[in-house]
Design a protein around this motif. Structure first.
Motif, PDB file in Angstrom:
ATOM      1  N   PRO A 192     -42.716  58.646  24.998  1.00  0.00           N
ATOM      2  CA  PRO A 192     -43.827  58.094  25.832  1.00  0.00           C
ATOM      3  C   PRO A 192     -44.607  56.779  25.482  1.00  0.00           C
ATOM      4  N   LEU A 193     -44.191  56.423  24.277  1.00  0.00           N
ATOM      5  CA  LEU A 193     -44.668  55.124  23.642  1.00  0.00           C
ATOM      6  C   LEU A 193     -43.679  53.992  24.484  1.00  0.00           C
ATOM      7  N   LEU A 194     -42.492  54.366  24.327  1.00  0.00           N
ATOM      8  CA  LEU A 194     -41.620  53.219  24.841  1.00  0.00           C
ATOM      9  C   LEU A 194     -41.659  53.250  26.315  1.00  0.00           C
ATOM     10  N   LEU A 195     -41.945  54.233  27.075  1.00  0.00           N
ATOM     11  CA  LEU A 195     -42.204  54.082  28.632  1.00  0.00           C
ATOM     12  C   LEU A 195     -43.630  53.406  28.737  1.00  0.00           C
ATOM     13  N   TRP A 196     -44.732  53.590  28.244  1.00  0.00           N
ATOM     14  CA  TRP A 196     -46.093  52.993  28.434  1.00  0.00           C
ATOM     15  C   TRP A 196     -45.706  51.470  28.029  1.00  0.00           C
ATOM     16  N   THR A 197     -45.095  51.312  26.798  1.00  0.00           N
ATOM     17  CA  THR A 197     -44.882  49.869  26.519  1.00  0.00           C
ATOM     18  C   THR A 197     -43.778  48.892  27.400  1.00  0.00           C
ATOM     19  N   LEU A 198     -43.017  49.637  27.991  1.00  0.00           N
ATOM     20  CA  LEU A 198     -42.227  49.009  29.267  1.00  0.00           C
ATOM     21  C   LEU A 198     -43.106  48.729  30.417  1.00  0.00           C
ATOM     22  N   VAL A 199     -44.114  49.728  30.743  1.00  0.00           N
ATOM     23  CA  VAL A 199     -44.866  49.487  31.618  1.00  0.00           C
ATOM     24  C   VAL A 199     -45.989  48.112  31.355  1.00  0.00           C
ATOM     25  N   PHE A 200     -46.275  47.734  30.293  1.00  0.00           N
ATOM     26  CA  PHE A 200     -46.780  46.612  29.853  1.00  0.00           C
ATOM     27  C   PHE A 200     -45.872  45.389  30.031  1.00  0.00           C
ATOM     28  N   PHE A 201     -44.644  45.747  29.444  1.00  0.00           N
ATOM     29  CA  PHE A 201     -43.531  44.672  29.749  1.00  0.00           C
ATOM     30  C   PHE A 201     -43.300  44.204  31.071  1.00  0.00           C
ATOM     31  N   ILE A 202     -43.330  45.124  32.089  1.00  0.00           N
ATOM     32  CA  ILE A 202     -43.323  44.605  33.502  1.00  0.00           C
ATOM     33  C   ILE A 202     -44.327  44.141  33.896  1.00  0.00           C
ATOM     34  N   VAL A 203     -45.578  44.402  33.492  1.00  0.00           N
ATOM     35  CA  VAL A 203     -46.780  43.774  33.895  1.00  0.00           C
ATOM     36  C   VAL A 203     -46.822  42.293  33.681  1.00  0.00           C
ATOM     37  N   GLY A 204     -46.647  42.146  32.436  1.00  0.00           N
ATOM     38  CA  GLY A 204     -46.377  40.883  31.894  1.00  0.00           C
ATOM     39  C   GLY A 204     -45.487  39.959  32.538  1.00  0.00           C
ATOM     40  N   ASN A 205     -44.342  40.391  32.826  1.00  0.00           N
ATOM     41  CA  ASN A 205     -43.536  39.668  33.712  1.00  0.00           C
ATOM     42  C   ASN A 205     -43.861  39.612  35.058  1.00  0.00           C
ATOM     43  N   VAL A 206     -44.568  40.447  35.732  1.00  0.00           N
ATOM     44  CA  VAL A 206     -45.346  40.364  37.034  1.00  0.00           C
ATOM     45  C   VAL A 206     -46.185  39.122  37.264  1.00  0.00           C
ATOM     46  N   ILE A 207     -47.033  39.078  35.983  1.00  0.00           N
ATOM     47  CA  ILE A 207     -47.904  38.022  35.894  1.00  0.00           C
ATOM     48  C   ILE A 207     -47.366  36.811  35.838  1.00  0.00           C
ATOM     49  N   ILE A 208     -46.271  36.532  35.186  1.00  0.00           N
ATOM     50  CA  ILE A 208     -45.569  35.213  35.062  1.00  0.00           C
ATOM     51  C   ILE A 208     -45.011  34.898  36.476  1.00  0.00           C
ATOM     52  N   ALA A 209     -44.397  35.783  37.128  1.00  0.00           N
ATOM     53  CA  ALA A 209     -43.901  35.649  38.326  1.00  0.00           C
ATOM     54  C   ALA A 209     -45.046  35.130  39.426  1.00  0.00           C
TER      55      ALA A 209
END
Length: 387
Positions: A70-87
């Motif tokens: 679950p930690l990796l899955l939630w961390t991946l969500v933040f990773f995706i959010v960060g890259n969406v913000i960049i985009a």
């Protein structure tokens, strides 16, 4: 370790490597769109390295009590959010916020993935498996950055980060399906118990390994970051520099796999002594072979394959010094790696400005000697296992 689990781990390190290196490939596009100089855009790489180095160990410490899946899955969500913000970032300030979020998440992802690799693999295969999983990071240079650059050139730089988001979503699906639901204790392939507590059994050895990571990246970065002017001032073209970067990427993939395999066969200490010795030799002779294209390409390949092979060897060696969860110590190693890149860039800049670009290779060799001394001082595996 099942095949699909290995693929999941490789893709996880791939997206982390891609998001770190991608700025270099689309720097001019970002500069033109945001009306900011390329020099300022280039600082996004520095920002990534600093965030990775500082925040990584803190996040690992704060999240140690959570289960990996679950930690990796939630961390991946933040990773995706960060890259969406960049985009979708309308300005550089928002871009920085997205970059910090994505790099902090990336630091936790790669550390947890490597720790899981060690936990789920039998001890005699750990070095090889870490090398295979970490090859995703180096493979981002060969495939990820060129693909991202092509997408940026065809559709705009923002679509490059949307591509990273799409691959990240795929990684999330694979994680959900193939990551094991680990409890506080689990078993590796050998059937031995792996506990989530962490205890550094030999702190001095860990310090030596972290020193090796830091100084080998300092030594490598002093020359490699300035490979462009080094090649151009030797009479080569910009197209040849592109070939050099491709050689680095191929050598990176081969080196990470080879380093892990040979660490299992020879022990981490022996392979580190061999690889660092060859690295020093290549730095000393590099200026003498700059004018011969074929010999130079061979030399560049040997240089990079040896340097990239040190990291899985160090990671394998560190694991032998820790009982239980290796996440915290692995995060220290990744911080040392990123700090080494940053310091190496600074030292290289001073050498180029105060002396000349050809002097960088000799400074790299000199710091390489310090790495070799640290490698020689490591305790033999057989000796501390008897203890």
């Amino acid at each position: 370790m099942t095949t699909m689990r290995i693929v999941t781990f490789i893709l996880s390190t791939f997206i982390v490597g891609m998001v770190e290196m991608m700025v270099a490939g689309i720097m001019n596009l970002m500069s033109q769109d945001l009306h900011i100089s390329e020099a300022i855009i280039g600082q996004l790489v520095t920002l990534y390295a600093i965030t990775f180095a500082v925040v990584g160990p803190i996040l690992v410490k704060l999240t140690n009590r959570f289960h990996p899946k679950p930690l990796l899955l939630w961390t991946l969500v933040f990773f995706i959010v960060g890259n969406v913000i960049i985009a979708v970032a309308p300005n550089f300030t928002i871009l920085i916020i997205g970059r910090i979020i994505s790099s902090a998440a990336a630091a936790l992802i790669i550390v947890k993935i490597l720790a899981l690799t060690a936990m789920l693999t039998a001890p005699h295969n750990r070095g090889k498996m870490i090398g295979i999983v970490y090859s995703g990071f180096s493979g981002a240079n060969v495939l990820g950055v060129p693909i991202g650059t092509m997408i940026g050139g065809a559709f705009g730089w923002r679509f490059t980060f949307l591509f990273i988001v799409a691959v990240s979503v795929l990684v999330g699906i694979l994680m959900f399906i193939f990551l094991p639901q680990l409890n506080h204790t689990s078993t590796d392939e050998s059937g031995s118990s792996s506990e989530t507590h962490s205890k550094v059994v030999r702190p001095l050895e860990v310090v030596k390994y972290l020193g090796i990571t830091f100084f080998i990246l300092v030594a490598n970065s002093i020359t490699f970051i300035y490979i462009n002017p080094l090649m151009l001032k030797s009479g080569h073209t910009l197209s040849f520099v592109s070939v050099v970067l491709l050689i680095n990427g191929i050598a990176g993939v081969a080196g990470t796999s080879m380093g892990g395999f040979l660490s299992d066969k020879l022990t981490s200490k022996r392979w580190l002594i061999i690889s660092v010795s060859v690295f020093i030799i290549m730095m000393l002779v590099l200026n003498q072979i700059l004018t011969s294209v074929v010999i130079l390409m061979i030399g560049l390949f040997v240089w990079n394959i040896m340097q990239w092979s040190t990291n899985p060897a160090v990671q394998s060696g560190i694991i032998d010094q820790v009982e239980g969860d290796t996440s915290q110590v692995m995060s220290w190693n990744m911080s040392s790696l990123n700090a080494g890149i940053g310091i190496g860039s600074m030292v290289g800049g001073l050498v180029v400005s105060k002396l000349n670009v050809f002097a960088t290779t000799y400074f790299s060799a000199g710091i390489g000697v310090l790495v070799l001394i640290l490698a020689i001082s490591l305790t033999n595996v057989a000796k501390y296992r008897q203890q």
